[in-house]
Scaffold this motif. Structure first.
Motif, mmCIF file in Angstrom:
data_model
loop_
_atom_site.group_PDB
_atom_site.id
_atom_site.type_symbol
_atom_site.label_atom_id
_atom_site.label_comp_id
_atom_site.label_asym_id
_atom_site.label_seq_id
_atom_site.Cartn_x
_atom_site.Cartn_y
_atom_site.Cartn_z
ATOM 1 N N ARG A 1 0.839 -1.208 0.000
ATOM 2 C CA ARG A 1 0.000 0.000 0.000
ATOM 3 C C ARG A 1 0.870 1.252 0.000
ATOM 4 O O ARG A 1 0.615 2.201 -0.741
ATOM 5 C CB ARG A 1 -0.929 0.000 1.214
ATOM 6 N N CYS A 2 1.908 1.264 0.820
ATOM 7 C CA CYS A 2 2.800 2.433 0.905
ATOM 8 C C CYS A 2 3.508 2.702 -0.422
ATOM 9 O O CYS A 2 3.686 3.855 -0.814
ATOM 10 C CB CYS A 2 3.837 2.247 2.004
ATOM 11 N N TYR A 3 3.922 1.663 -1.099
ATOM 12 C CA TYR A 3 4.612 1.820 -2.379
ATOM 13 C C TYR A 3 3.642 2.000 -3.543
ATOM 14 O O TYR A 3 4.047 2.418 -4.630
ATOM 15 C CB TYR A 3 5.524 0.619 -2.654
ATOM 16 N N GLY A 4 2.385 1.640 -3.346
ATOM 17 C CA GLY A 4 1.397 1.773 -4.412
ATOM 18 C C GLY A 4 1.498 0.705 -5.473
ATOM 19 O O GLY A 4 0.928 0.834 -6.558
ATOM 20 N N LYS A 5 2.242 -0.349 -5.184
ATOM 21 C CA LYS A 5 2.402 -1.473 -6.108
ATOM 22 C C LYS A 5 2.961 -2.650 -5.325
ATOM 23 O O LYS A 5 3.345 -2.522 -4.170
ATOM 24 C CB LYS A 5 3.330 -1.112 -7.263
ATOM 25 N N SER A 6 3.028 -3.798 -5.974
ATOM 26 C CA SER A 6 3.535 -5.002 -5.312
ATOM 27 C C SER A 6 5.061 -4.971 -5.287
ATOM 28 O O SER A 6 5.709 -5.025 -6.335
ATOM 29 C CB SER A 6 3.038 -6.247 -6.055
ATOM 30 N N VAL A 7 5.617 -4.865 -4.066
ATOM 31 C CA VAL A 7 7.072 -4.807 -3.902
ATOM 32 C C VAL A 7 7.580 -5.848 -2.906
ATOM 33 O O VAL A 7 8.742 -5.831 -2.531
ATOM 34 C CB VAL A 7 7.535 -3.398 -3.462
ATOM 35 N N VAL A 8 6.699 -6.752 -2.480
ATOM 36 C CA VAL A 8 7.055 -7.764 -1.481
ATOM 37 C C VAL A 8 7.113 -9.136 -2.147
ATOM 38 O O VAL A 8 6.163 -9.546 -2.816
ATOM 39 C CB VAL A 8 6.015 -7.809 -0.333
ATOM 40 N N ASN A 9 8.223 -9.832 -1.964
ATOM 41 C CA ASN A 9 8.303 -11.242 -2.337
ATOM 42 C C ASN A 9 8.131 -12.051 -1.059
ATOM 43 O O ASN A 9 8.822 -11.805 -0.069
ATOM 44 C CB ASN A 9 9.631 -11.580 -3.001
ATOM 45 N N VAL A 10 7.209 -12.999 -1.099
ATOM 46 C CA VAL A 10 6.853 -13.811 0.059
ATOM 47 C C VAL A 10 7.276 -15.245 -0.214
ATOM 48 O O VAL A 10 6.953 -15.795 -1.269
ATOM 49 C CB VAL A 10 5.325 -13.735 0.297
ATOM 50 N N ASP A 11 7.994 -15.846 0.738
ATOM 51 C CA ASP A 11 8.412 -17.219 0.525
ATOM 52 C C ASP A 11 8.655 -17.940 1.836
ATOM 53 O O ASP A 11 8.624 -17.346 2.905
ATOM 54 C CB ASP A 11 9.663 -17.256 -0.349
ATOM 55 N N ALA A 12 8.877 -19.235 1.714
ATOM 56 C CA ALA A 12 9.147 -20.105 2.857
ATOM 57 C C ALA A 12 10.057 -21.239 2.380
ATOM 58 O O ALA A 12 10.257 -21.425 1.185
ATOM 59 C CB ALA A 12 7.849 -20.653 3.435
ATOM 60 N N PHE A 13 10.561 -21.997 3.334
ATOM 61 C CA PHE A 13 11.480 -23.091 3.008
ATOM 62 C C PHE A 13 10.759 -24.258 2.336
ATOM 63 O O PHE A 13 11.249 -24.816 1.363
ATOM 64 C CB PHE A 13 12.186 -23.557 4.289
ATOM 65 N N THR A 14 9.593 -24.615 2.849
ATOM 66 C CA THR A 14 8.872 -25.775 2.304
ATOM 67 C C THR A 14 7.702 -25.338 1.428
ATOM 68 O O THR A 14 7.169 -24.233 1.581
ATOM 69 C CB THR A 14 8.327 -26.670 3.429
ATOM 70 N N GLY A 15 7.292 -26.225 0.563
ATOM 71 C CA GLY A 15 6.151 -25.954 -0.307
ATOM 72 C C GLY A 15 4.856 -25.764 0.462
ATOM 73 O O GLY A 15 4.036 -24.918 0.117
ATOM 74 N N VAL A 16 4.666 -26.552 1.521
ATOM 75 C CA VAL A 16 3.445 -26.436 2.326
ATOM 76 C C VAL A 16 3.371 -25.060 2.975
ATOM 77 O O VAL A 16 2.350 -24.370 2.904
ATOM 78 C CB VAL A 16 3.381 -27.555 3.393
#
Length: 169
Positions: free
Chosen positions: A52-67
């Motif tokens: 929201r602050c950047y006005g666009k998608s700037v976050v990459n979200v991830d985790a170690f496992t697929g689940v």
């Protein structure tokens, strides 16, 4: 939001304002807490606030496992950063990206300002080194984690020791 969650929310929001005004300082934050303490709630709240602050998608979200990655609507670290997969319990070395593949990956990461890693307790320290190395290759070679903000989230007490032993017990 509780008081601690609100403090982190304000910290991130103020940091984004400073970055948008030219600050080169980037956040490296470790968020921990036991089951039911609101880590996932805060994770989602922060992701939405940053975008929201950047006005666009700037976050990459991830985790170690697929689940874990699926539960947060992200992808695995291996897929996101093209990291090697362990073979027979041994972490193999990571090769540098080159040519067209490197160019495409840099384009994918061009607008990324934040990396959120969930279930950080699952990530071996060798992989944290690889994440830093890959982000330096993709973003900024002289800055920790390529000069992006990093939010590590997880409960270090949820898993038993994998290697080693308890001391003083």
């Amino acid at each position: 939001m509780n008081i601690d969650q609100r403090q982190l929310f304000i910290l991130i929001t103020e940091s984004i304002k400073n970055q948008l005004n030219g600050s080169n300082e980037r956040e490296k934050i470790f968020l921990t807490g036991g089951a039911g303490t609101g880590k996932t709630f805060l994770f989602n709240l922060m992701k939405n606030q940053v975008n929201r602050c950047y006005g666009k998608s700037v976050v990459n979200v991830d985790a170690f496992t697929g689940v874990a990655a699926r539960l947060i609507g992200g992808s695995t670290l291996h897929r996101l950063l093209k990291l090697p997969v362990q073979k027979d319990g041994v972490i193999v070395s990571m090769s540098l990206l080159t040519g067209n593949y490197l160019r495409v990956m840099r384009q994918l990461w061009q607008n990324v300002e934040f990396l959120f890693i969930d279930e950080i307790s699952m990530v071996p320290y060798e992989m944290l080194f690889m994440i830093d190395s890959r982000l330096r290759q993709l973003k900024s070679p002289n800055a920790c984690f390529g000069g992006i903000n990093v939010l590590l989230i997880g409960d270090l007490m949820q898993l038993p020791l994998v290697r080693g032993w308890l001391v003083g017990v």
